[in-house]
Scaffold this active site. Structure first.
Site, mmCIF file in Angstrom:
data_model
loop_
_atom_site.group_PDB
_atom_site.id
_atom_site.type_symbol
_atom_site.label_atom_id
_atom_site.label_comp_id
_atom_site.label_asym_id
_atom_site.label_seq_id
_atom_site.Cartn_x
_atom_site.Cartn_y
_atom_site.Cartn_z
ATOM 1 N N CYS A 112 -15.728 -16.969 -93.192
ATOM 2 C CA CYS A 112 -15.056 -17.889 -92.255
ATOM 3 C C CYS A 112 -16.040 -18.790 -91.505
ATOM 4 C CB CYS A 112 -14.208 -17.111 -91.267
ATOM 5 S SG CYS A 112 -12.835 -16.259 -92.064
ATOM 6 N N HIS A 249 -12.867 -22.797 -85.697
ATOM 7 C CA HIS A 249 -12.315 -22.077 -86.844
ATOM 8 C C HIS A 249 -10.919 -21.614 -86.453
ATOM 9 C CE1 HIS A 249 -11.554 -19.327 -89.991
ATOM 10 N NE2 HIS A 249 -11.812 -18.239 -89.295
ATOM 11 N N ASN A 279 -5.168 -18.863 -91.415
ATOM 12 C CA ASN A 279 -6.633 -18.836 -91.465
ATOM 13 C C ASN A 279 -7.065 -19.196 -92.891
ATOM 14 O OD1 ASN A 279 -9.330 -18.188 -91.578
ATOM 15 N ND2 ASN A 279 -9.113 -16.212 -90.538
HETATM 16 N N1 ACO Z 1 3.697 -7.141 -88.375
HETATM 17 C C1 ACO Z 1 4.117 -6.192 -87.516
HETATM 18 N N2 ACO Z 1 3.319 -5.243 -87.028
HETATM 19 C C2 ACO Z 1 2.039 -5.259 -87.412
HETATM 20 C C3 ACO Z 1 1.522 -6.223 -88.298
HETATM 21 C C4 ACO Z 1 2.410 -7.187 -88.785
HETATM 22 N N3 ACO Z 1 2.027 -8.163 -89.631
HETATM 23 N N4 ACO Z 1 0.215 -5.982 -88.489
HETATM 24 C C5 ACO Z 1 -0.095 -4.912 -87.745
HETATM 25 N N5 ACO Z 1 1.000 -4.463 -87.092
HETATM 26 C C6 ACO Z 1 1.134 -3.337 -86.194
HETATM 27 C C7 ACO Z 1 0.070 -2.312 -86.384
HETATM 28 O O1 ACO Z 1 0.402 -1.438 -87.430
HETATM 29 C C8 ACO Z 1 0.055 -1.632 -85.045
HETATM 30 O O2 ACO Z 1 1.108 -0.727 -84.996
HETATM 31 P P1 ACO Z 1 0.941 0.705 -84.260
HETATM 32 O O3 ACO Z 1 0.646 0.369 -82.857
HETATM 33 O O4 ACO Z 1 2.258 1.350 -84.501
HETATM 34 O O5 ACO Z 1 -0.199 1.370 -84.971
HETATM 35 C C9 ACO Z 1 0.375 -2.758 -84.056
HETATM 36 O O6 ACO Z 1 0.954 -3.790 -84.848
HETATM 37 C C10 ACO Z 1 -0.838 -3.274 -83.341
HETATM 38 O O7 ACO Z 1 -1.856 -3.479 -84.300
HETATM 39 P P2 ACO Z 1 -3.229 -4.103 -83.902
HETATM 40 O O8 ACO Z 1 -4.073 -4.296 -85.108
HETATM 41 O O9 ACO Z 1 -3.811 -3.354 -82.765
HETATM 42 O O10 ACO Z 1 -2.713 -5.513 -83.358
HETATM 43 P P3 ACO Z 1 -3.512 -6.625 -82.598
HETATM 44 O O11 ACO Z 1 -2.870 -6.970 -81.336
HETATM 45 O O12 ACO Z 1 -4.992 -6.344 -82.564
HETATM 46 O O13 ACO Z 1 -3.304 -7.871 -83.574
HETATM 47 C C11 ACO Z 1 -4.520 -9.055 -85.252
HETATM 48 C C12 ACO Z 1 -3.739 -7.796 -84.907
HETATM 49 C C13 ACO Z 1 -3.593 -10.238 -85.161
HETATM 50 C C14 ACO Z 1 -5.064 -8.924 -86.669
HETATM 51 C C15 ACO Z 1 -5.675 -9.212 -84.241
HETATM 52 O O14 ACO Z 1 -6.407 -8.045 -84.130
HETATM 53 C C16 ACO Z 1 -6.600 -10.326 -84.619
HETATM 54 O O15 ACO Z 1 -6.239 -11.474 -84.592
HETATM 55 N N6 ACO Z 1 -7.862 -10.009 -84.938
HETATM 56 C C17 ACO Z 1 -8.798 -10.996 -85.355
HETATM 57 C C18 ACO Z 1 -8.875 -10.896 -86.800
HETATM 58 C C19 ACO Z 1 -8.928 -12.202 -87.487
HETATM 59 O O16 ACO Z 1 -8.462 -13.227 -87.050
HETATM 60 N N7 ACO Z 1 -9.525 -12.110 -88.641
HETATM 61 C C20 ACO Z 1 -9.611 -13.212 -89.519
HETATM 62 C C21 ACO Z 1 -10.886 -13.170 -90.249
HETATM 63 S S1 ACO Z 1 -12.232 -13.231 -89.172
HETATM 64 C C22 ACO Z 1 -12.044 -14.592 -88.426
HETATM 65 O O17 ACO Z 1 -11.650 -15.554 -89.018
HETATM 66 C C23 ACO Z 1 -12.359 -14.638 -86.971
#
Ligand code: ACO
Length: 322
Positions: A112, A249, A279
């Site tokens: 990324c 990004h 993304n």
């Molecule tokens: N739909 C519904 N529920 C979901 C989904 C989904 N698509 N995905 C995960 N969940 C659930 C999980 O299972 C979890 O459930 P639980 O509490 O029962 O275990 C709950 O949602 C919370 O999960 P988390 O992973 O803690 O959710 P979070 O608030 O952290 O959001 C996300 C997840 C959006 C991926 C966030 O962590 C994020 O944006 N991280 C950055 C990652 C990123 O952008 N990566 C891209 C590549 S790197 C970059 O470009 C920067």
């Protein structure tokens, strides 16, 4: 000498996939995806459509926008983590597709953060006199490395490509110059396991699937992006009030928002396209840039801050006067 942007372009595959469509396949919802990421839809490449096809279309658009032809370009550099093949480079395929007969072409892989890396690299080629006009591209087909049963990752990504043309021009050496004013790159392999693909030629002999510790990546992103943004501004001798636009990004609206807040920048000055593209990894910055230029928001002379982080972890920032 400065690497000055002459034009830009982008390409998005025709097919648009909404959050509701994904919710019909995995246990998720439009509400969850929008609330956690800001993403509403993403483009997905058609069957048989390859990263080099997207890259060549964006490159062609950038050449047209710059008023140049294939004979004017002496290097093609492509940032991608989803190459057509393990080798040859996607860039050589783009070079051929665009009818560019001279110079050289190669890929850069920083996931990324790829566009910041490739921009820094192209800037170095120009400053060292190795190339005069460079087609700089970010292109990805992340749909090919997603596990479509993993709701935590498959909702986040999309396919696309963006490109800019850089030309060697003389500047005064100050921040008022047009072109790339400074770049800062970082990586730390201690964090390999936070975001990776579960395969590769020398491990599984397969392409593998994207795996991610989302919460950890989020935590690193906000801190590291704000730090590297401040670092590049200090290096160039400008401050947040000098910026016309942040072109970040496009991973997640919450990361974009938190980083802007850390830099005390209003969201009015931030180009946001994540809602429409998801993304797109190395393609996201040039895509967002090209969309904002098309809309007449970014104008010649505007000072742009670009920043990105991704697998590695690898991250960086660049200042470019458009
Ligand atoms: N739909 C519904 N529920 C979901 C989904 C989904 N698509 N995905 C995960 N969940 C659930 C999980 O299972 C979890 O459930 P639980 O509490 O029962 O275990 C709950 O949602 C919370 O999960 P988390 O992973 O803690 O959710 P979070 O608030 O952290 O959001 C996300 C997840 C959006 C991926 C966030 O962590 C994020 O944006 N991280 C950055 C990652 C990123 O952008 N990566 C891209 C590549 S790197 C970059 O470009 C920067």
């Amino acid at each position: 000498m400065r690497a000055v942007a002459l034009g830009c372009g982008h390409y998005l595959p025709e097919r648009v996939v909404s959050n509701d469509e994904l919710a019909a396949q995995v246990d998720t919802s439009d509400e969850w995806i929008v609330a956690r990421t800001g993403i509403r839809r993403r483009h997905i490449a058609a069957e048989g459509e390859k990263t080099s096809d997207l890259a060549a279309a964006a490159g062609r658009a950038a050449l047209e926008n710059a008023g140049l032809g294939p004979e004017d370009i002496d290097a093609v550099v492509v940032a991608t983590a989803t190459p057509d093949q393990t080798f040859p480079s996607t860039a050589t395929r783009v070079q051929h597709a665009l009818g560019i007969k001279r110079g050289f072409a190669y890929d850069i892989q920083a996931v990324c953060a790829g566009f910041i890396y490739v921009l820094a690299n192209a800037n170095g080629l120009i400053l060292s006199g190795q190339a005069k006009r460079i087609l700089v591209i970010g292109a990805e087909t992340f749909s090919r490395i997603l596990d479509w049963d993993d709701r935590a990752t498959c909702v986040l990504f999309g396919d696309g490509a963006g490109a800019i043309v850089l030309e060697a021009q003389e500047g005064d050496g100050g921040p008022a110059d047009r072109g790339v004013l400074g770049t800062c790159l970082h990586s730390d392999g201690a964090y390999n396991d936070l975001l990776y693909v579960s395969g590769g030629p020398s491990t599984t002999q397969t392409a593998g699937f994207l795996r991610m510790e989302g919460r950890e990546v989020f935590r690193h992103a906000v801190v590291k992006l704000a730090d590297v943004a401040e670092e590049v501004m200090e290096k160039v001798g400008v401050g947040p009030t000098d910026l016309d636009w942040i072109v970040p990004h496009q991973a997640n609206l919450r990361i974009i928002d938190a980083t802007a807040r850390k830099l005390s920048m209003s969201m009015d000055k931030v180009v946001v396209t994540v809602q429409d593209h998801g993304n797109t990894s190395a393609a996201s910055i040039p895509l967002a840039l090209s969309v904002a230029v098309d809309e007449g928001r970014i104008r010649p002379g505007d000072l742009l801050l670009m920043e990105a982080i991704g697998g590695g972890l690898a991250w960086g920032a660049a200042l470019l006067r458009w």
